[in-house]
Scaffold this active site. Sequence first.
Site, PDB file in Angstrom:
ATOM      1  N   SER A  32      11.453 -29.262 -10.092  1.00  0.00           N
ATOM      2  CA  SER A  32      11.939 -28.403  -9.007  1.00  0.00           C
ATOM      3  C   SER A  32      13.178 -27.688  -9.523  1.00  0.00           C
ATOM      4  O   SER A  32      13.812 -28.148 -10.478  1.00  0.00           O
ATOM      5  CB  SER A  32      12.333 -29.283  -7.816  1.00  0.00           C
ATOM      6  N   TYR A  68      16.032 -36.722  -3.515  1.00  0.00           N
ATOM      7  CA  TYR A  68      15.106 -35.758  -4.112  1.00  0.00           C
ATOM      8  C   TYR A  68      15.712 -35.139  -5.377  1.00  0.00           C
ATOM      9  O   TYR A  68      15.069 -35.092  -6.438  1.00  0.00           O
ATOM     10  CB  TYR A  68      14.800 -34.668  -3.080  1.00  0.00           C
TER      11      TYR A  68
HETATM   12  C1  BGC Z   1      11.684 -28.017  -2.326  1.00  0.00           C
HETATM   13  C2  BGC Z   1      11.688 -26.994  -1.215  1.00  0.00           C
HETATM   14  C3  BGC Z   1      12.905 -26.091  -1.299  1.00  0.00           C
HETATM   15  C4  BGC Z   1      13.038 -25.521  -2.708  1.00  0.00           C
HETATM   16  C5  BGC Z   1      14.290 -24.668  -2.871  1.00  0.00           C
HETATM   17  C6  BGC Z   1      11.868 -27.335  -3.661  1.00  0.00           C
HETATM   18  O1  BGC Z   1      11.924 -28.273  -4.662  1.00  0.00           O
HETATM   19  O2  BGC Z   1      10.459 -28.718  -2.318  1.00  0.00           O
HETATM   20  O3  BGC Z   1      11.673 -27.655   0.044  1.00  0.00           O
HETATM   21  O4  BGC Z   1      12.785 -25.029  -0.371  1.00  0.00           O
HETATM   22  O5  BGC Z   1      13.066 -26.572  -3.645  1.00  0.00           O
HETATM   23  O6  BGC Z   1      15.428 -25.306  -2.380  1.00  0.00           O
END
Ligand code: BGC
Length: 261
Positions: free
Chosen positions: A145, A158
């Site tokens: 991410s 996360y």
């Molecule tokens: C998340 C999203 C978020 C994006 C940007 C991703 O990793 O799953 O929920 O909108 O990052 O912040």
Amino acid sequence: MYSDLKDKVVIVTGGSSGLGKAMAIRFGKEQANVVVNYHSNQEEAMAVQEEIEKAGGKAIIIKGDVTREEDVISLIQTAVEKFGRVEVMINNAGIENPVPSHELSLDNWNKVLDTNLTGAFLGSREALKYFVENNIKGNIINMSSVHEVIPWPLFVHYAASKGGIKSMTETLALEYAPRGIRVNNVAPGAIDTPINAEKFEDPEQKEDVESLIPMGYIGHPEQVAAAAVWLASSESSYVTGTTLFVDGGMTKYPSFQAGRG
Ligand code: BGC
């Protein structure tokens, strides 16, 4: 289309919805043999299987929880039994939820780390074991991410899991490069998937997120899938240990746009 992906065996964890679904279907369009792992929604997984078959690929669905070691071991074994081989492992399954960090329960922390990081580790380890034992120059793609580098208040579990994936991918890439096994990350930004549906249905929240994206719009799952097929193909044969951001520029400090600072 990447002709070398035809008949390749590709496992996608969390393949029944969101980015996993988009990747599974795209590999189907590449005429690959796709193993769609899903956690609980069999109907969704069957719908993905049907779409892959319609697109010209072959598919099977396998239920399993990526946090359970025995499920991940049997995922690879079943894939090999059904298709004879595995060449690409995509560790995609992931979860997220917002909580102020001082109120985050250990249980919630563990669930997110178990799914996002330990799940990707188990998938990587089992794939590597299989590649090494069978002398296969396999390919591992971990779904990271933008938050592998961008700190994210309320999402410390996360962000920590994605930072962990970055480090894990780089380490595994280095360790297995001599065997021709490649390990990379795809790091999406804000993408239009069910995990974000609620947020993006609210125009105000959607606009707020868009303001963080230099390209000005929320990405599409197919744009992430396009990065995954490239990394899985031989067109990226010299690429390992890297993160391919698919984020419309989100990681490039959008607040500095137009010469601010
Ligand atoms: C998340 C999203 C978020 C994006 C940007 C991703 O990793 O799953 O929920 O909108 O990052 O912040």
